[in-house]
Design a protein around this motif. Structure first.
Motif, PDB file in Angstrom:
ATOM      1  N   SER A 170      -4.339  84.686  25.661  1.00 22.80           N
ATOM      2  CA  SER A 170      -2.918  85.018  25.689  1.00 22.80           C
ATOM      3  C   SER A 170      -2.212  84.257  24.587  1.00 22.80           C
ATOM      4  O   SER A 170      -2.614  83.162  24.204  1.00 22.80           O
ATOM      5  CB  SER A 170      -2.305  84.655  27.054  1.00 22.80           C
ATOM      6  OG  SER A 170      -2.431  83.287  27.287  1.00 22.80           O
ATOM      7  N   HIS A 179       3.496  81.090  25.144  1.00 25.59           N
ATOM      8  CA  HIS A 179       4.699  81.574  25.812  1.00 25.59           C
ATOM      9  C   HIS A 179       5.927  81.219  24.997  1.00 25.59           C
ATOM     10  O   HIS A 179       5.942  80.263  24.233  1.00 25.59           O
ATOM     11  CB  HIS A 179       4.824  80.968  27.215  1.00 25.59           C
ATOM     12  CG  HIS A 179       3.614  81.231  28.064  1.00 25.59           C
ATOM     13  ND1 HIS A 179       2.966  82.432  28.072  1.00 25.59           N
ATOM     14  CD2 HIS A 179       2.952  80.411  28.925  1.00 25.59           C
ATOM     15  CE1 HIS A 179       1.945  82.369  28.911  1.00 25.59           C
ATOM     16  NE2 HIS A 179       1.912  81.159  29.425  1.00 25.59           N
ATOM     17  N   GLY A 203       2.817  81.644  35.705  1.00 24.18           N
ATOM     18  CA  GLY A 203       2.307  81.901  34.368  1.00 24.18           C
ATOM     19  C   GLY A 203       2.902  80.998  33.322  1.00 24.18           C
ATOM     20  O   GLY A 203       3.025  81.388  32.156  1.00 24.18           O
ATOM     21  N   GLU A 239      -0.865  87.198  37.254  1.00 25.30           N
ATOM     22  CA  GLU A 239       0.369  86.696  37.849  1.00 25.30           C
ATOM     23  C   GLU A 239       0.854  87.590  38.985  1.00 25.30           C
ATOM     24  O   GLU A 239       1.355  87.101  40.011  1.00 25.30           O
ATOM     25  CB  GLU A 239       1.460  86.577  36.769  1.00 25.30           C
ATOM     26  CG  GLU A 239       1.328  85.365  35.867  1.00 25.30           C
ATOM     27  CD  GLU A 239       0.187  85.501  34.862  1.00 25.30           C
ATOM     28  OE1 GLU A 239      -0.359  84.475  34.431  1.00 25.30           O
ATOM     29  OE2 GLU A 239      -0.161  86.668  34.506  1.00 25.30           O
ATOM     30  N   ASP A 267      -4.130  95.977  31.749  1.00 27.21           N
ATOM     31  CA  ASP A 267      -4.290  94.616  31.230  1.00 27.21           C
ATOM     32  C   ASP A 267      -5.715  94.435  30.707  1.00 27.21           C
ATOM     33  O   ASP A 267      -6.679  94.472  31.485  1.00 27.21           O
ATOM     34  CB  ASP A 267      -3.998  93.610  32.344  1.00 27.21           C
ATOM     35  CG  ASP A 267      -3.882  92.186  31.830  1.00 27.21           C
ATOM     36  OD1 ASP A 267      -4.396  91.912  30.729  1.00 27.21           O
ATOM     37  OD2 ASP A 267      -3.290  91.352  32.540  1.00 27.21           O
ATOM     38  N   ARG A 312       1.387  90.916  33.750  1.00 28.21           N
ATOM     39  CA  ARG A 312      -0.061  90.723  33.719  1.00 28.21           C
ATOM     40  C   ARG A 312      -0.638  90.715  35.129  1.00 28.21           C
ATOM     41  O   ARG A 312      -0.011  90.248  36.084  1.00 28.21           O
ATOM     42  CB  ARG A 312      -0.419  89.425  32.996  1.00 28.21           C
ATOM     43  CG  ARG A 312       0.076  89.397  31.556  1.00 28.21           C
ATOM     44  CD  ARG A 312      -0.222  88.080  30.867  1.00 28.21           C
ATOM     45  NE  ARG A 312       0.401  88.023  29.549  1.00 28.21           N
ATOM     46  CZ  ARG A 312       0.468  86.942  28.795  1.00 28.21           C
ATOM     47  NH1 ARG A 312      -0.063  85.800  29.228  1.00 28.21           N
ATOM     48  NH2 ARG A 312       1.054  86.985  27.609  1.00 28.21           N
ATOM     49  N   ARG A 321       3.659  92.704  27.641  1.00 25.44           N
ATOM     50  CA  ARG A 321       2.577  91.922  28.262  1.00 25.44           C
ATOM     51  C   ARG A 321       2.077  90.832  27.316  1.00 25.44           C
ATOM     52  O   ARG A 321       1.782  89.710  27.744  1.00 25.44           O
ATOM     53  CB  ARG A 321       1.443  92.865  28.642  1.00 25.44           C
ATOM     54  CG  ARG A 321       0.340  92.217  29.473  1.00 25.44           C
ATOM     55  CD  ARG A 321      -0.641  93.261  29.980  1.00 25.44           C
ATOM     56  NE  ARG A 321      -1.239  94.038  28.916  1.00 25.44           N
ATOM     57  CZ  ARG A 321      -1.136  95.362  28.800  1.00 25.44           C
ATOM     58  NH1 ARG A 321      -0.458  96.071  29.680  1.00 25.44           N
ATOM     59  NH2 ARG A 321      -1.709  96.001  27.789  1.00 25.44           N
ATOM     60  N   PRO A 351       3.926  86.544  30.145  1.00 23.94           N
ATOM     61  CA  PRO A 351       3.556  87.056  31.471  1.00 23.94           C
ATOM     62  C   PRO A 351       4.768  87.456  32.303  1.00 23.94           C
ATOM     63  O   PRO A 351       4.630  88.226  33.256  1.00 23.94           O
ATOM     64  CB  PRO A 351       2.809  85.891  32.113  1.00 23.94           C
ATOM     65  CG  PRO A 351       3.307  84.681  31.411  1.00 23.94           C
ATOM     66  CD  PRO A 351       3.602  85.110  30.010  1.00 23.94           C
TER      67      PRO A 351
END
Length: 425
Positions: free
Chosen positions: A4, A7, A320, A64, A340, A61, A40, A44
Motif C-alpha cells: 500500500s 497514507h 488502517g 479494513e 482489491d 479496502r 483505494r 484505506p
C-alpha cells in the motif's frame, strides 16, 4: 500482496483536511471500478458526502472493511455511542420520507439496524427458515417456478426478463419462504416494485404490505402452516418477550425488500457479465459443476449492494492507520473491496474457476455478525436462474442496445437498479 502507498497523514496532510469526495460525481457512474481503485490506492479511508448532508468515512479496502464489520466497538445503532446526540444517518433518511408513526415502526425490528443481544435475538428467531434442510426443501419449487416462467417467455419469443422472469421468481421465492399465499403474490410483487421506485407512492405500498402482513399473522394464528410466518407467530404466542407482532411486521417488510430487488438485479447483471466474457460462459457450459464457484465470482464482480450500512465508532481509535473519533460514521465500499488486488489476483478479470483463499472471499453479503442471513438462499436462486437461462438453453438475446438499458437509483449514490430488460429467446 501489493504494497500500500503511504497514507495521506503520514505525509503531513490529514485525510480530514482534504476535500470531501462525492460518490455522485460522473466518474463513479462512468467508471466505478477505476474510480474506486484510485480511491483505494489513495488511502484505506476517505471522507465522502452522504445523503442527509453527513460526512462519512468510506473504507476502500477489504482488510479494513472486514475488521470494522467484525469489531464490536463499531455499532449500527448510533444511540449506543456514549454521549451521542442528534439523528443517525438512517433516521435522517427516514425523516425525509414523512412517514406516519405506524409506518416508521415497520423499520423497527431490522437485523441491519440492531446490535448485540437485540441483533442476536432477531437472528435466532429467523435462523430456522434459512437452514440447509429448509433450503433443500425449497429447491424443487424454485426449479419448477423458474421453468414455468421461462417456458412462458419462450412461447412468446420475446419479453421483459426483469418483469416476466426475475421479479416473479425472486418475489415468489421470498413469499414462499415467508408463507404468503400464492394468490396474493401479484399484489405483493407490485408493492415490492413500488417500494424502491421514486416515481411510485412509497407510503401507500408500504402501508399495503404492513396491513397485509397483519392480516396474514391472524390467518396463521388460526391455521398454522409450515412456513416462517407461522413460526414467528408461535414465538409471539409462547411469550417470554422474544418477539412481538410489531416485530413480525417489521421483519417481513425488511426481508421482502432485502430478498427481492438485489437478486433481480444480480440475475440480469450476471447475464450481461457472462455475455461479455464468452470464454467463461463456454467454460461454464462445458463444466456445469463449476456453477457454485461461478456464483461466488459473479457475486464478487456484479454486487447489487454497493456499500455496507454505516457503523459508528464507540471510542477514539485508528482504522488502517487513519485516526477515527468517537461517533464517526464509517461505511465500506463492497464494490471496491471485491476488486482489491490485495485479496484477488487479477481482480478485474471474471474467472468462474476462481476459488479464493479461506477468509478472503467477496464481501457482497457483508461480513461478521451482520453477514446476510439469506446468503445461501440468494446463491440457490442465482444458481437455478443461471442454469435455466444460460446453461440449459441458448442465452437470451438483449433486444435493445446495451446503452439503451435504463437504471434508477434507490438512494443517491446507492444501488442502481435496472428498470427493464427486453430480450428475444
Amino acid at each position: 500482496m501489493t504494497e500500500s502507498r503511504p497514507h495521506a497523514h503520514d505525509k503531513g496532510v490529514r485525510e480530514t483536511d482534504k476535500p470531501i469526495v462525492s460518490l455522485l460525481a460522473p466518474e463513479f457512474e462512468d467508471d466505478p471500478v477505476g474510480s474506486l481503485a484510485r480511491l483505494r490506492e489513495r488511502s484505506p479511508l476517505v471522507r465522502v458526502g452522504y445523503p442527509g448532508g453527513q460526512r462519512v468515512w468510506l473504507m476502500t479496502r477489504s482488510e479494513e472493511i472486514k475488521s470494522v464489520l467484525s469489531d464490536p466497538r463499531f455499532v449500527v445503532d448510533a444511540s449506543k455511542v456514549p454521549g451521542h446526540e442528534g439523528p443517525s444517518i438512517t433516521e435522517l433518511m427516514l425523516s425525509s420520507l414523512d412517514l406516519s408513526d405506524e409506518l416508521r415502526d415497520s423499520f423497527g425490528a431490522n437485523l441491519a439496524l440492531e446490535d448485540g443481544k437485540d441483533h442476536a435475538r432477531l437472528r435466532r428467531v429467523l435462523a430456522p427458515a434459512f437452514t440447509m434442510r429448509r433450503l433443500k426443501a425449497l429447491r424443487p419449487g424454485i426449479e419448477e417456478m423458474s421453468a414455468e416462467l421461462l417456458d412462458a417467455l419462450v412461447r412468446k419469443g420475446s419479453g421483459d426478463l426483469l418483469h416476466e422472469y426475475a421479479a416473479p421468481l425472486t418475489s415468489g421465492v421470498i413469499c414462499e419462504l415467508i408463507g404468503m399465499d400464492k394468490a396474493d403474490q401479484p399484489q405483493i410483487r407490485k408493492w415490492m416494485g413500488e417500494y424502491a421506485n421514486a416515481d411510485a407512492d412509497f407510503t401507500t405500498s408500504l402501508q399495503g404490505l404492513c396491513t397485509y402482513t397483519k392480516g396474514l399473522i391472524e390467518r396463521r394464528r388460526a391455521e398454522p402452516a409450515d412456513d416462517m410466518i407461522s413460526t414467528l407467530v408461535s414465538a409471539v404466542d409462547q411469550g417470554g418477550g422474544l418477539l412481538s407482532e410489531a416485530d413480525i411486521t417489521s421483519l417481513v417488510v425488511n426481508l421482502v425488500n432485502a430478498g427481492y430487488h438485489a437478486m433481480n438485479d444480480f440475475i440480469l447483471n450476471a447475464i450481461l457479465l457472462l455475455q461479455d466474457n464468452p470464454d467463461q460462459l463456454a467454460l461454464l457450459r462445458a463444466r456445469p459443476e463449476l456453477l457454485p464457484h461461478a456464483m461466488d465470482e459473479l457475486m464478487r464482480v456484479v454486487p447489487s449492494i454497493p456499500n455496507a450500512g454505516p457503523r459508528y465508532a464507540t471510542e477514539d481509535m485508528e482504522v488502517g492507520g487513519v485516526p477515527i473519533c468517537k461517533g464517526d460514521a464509517l461505511t465500506g465500499s463492497l464494490h471496491s473491496a471485491n476488486f482489491d488486488p490485495r485479496h484477488f489476483p487479477r481482480p478485474e478479470q471474471c474467472d468462474v474457476e476462481r476459488v479464493p483463499k479461506r477468509g478472503e472471499g467477496h464481501l457482497s453479503f457483508g461480513s461478521g455478525p451482520h453477514r446476510c442471513i439469506g446468503a445461501a438462499l440468494s446463491n440457490l436462486e442465482g444458481e437455478v436462474a443461471l442454469d435455466h437461462l444460460l446453461l440449459q438453453r441458448d442465452s437470451p438475446e438483449l433486444a435493445v442496445r446495451r446503452s439503451a438499458l435504463q437504471y434508477r437509483e434507490v438512494i443517491p449514490g446507492g444501488a442502481r437498479l435496472l428498470t427493464s430488460f427486453p430480450v428475444r429467446l
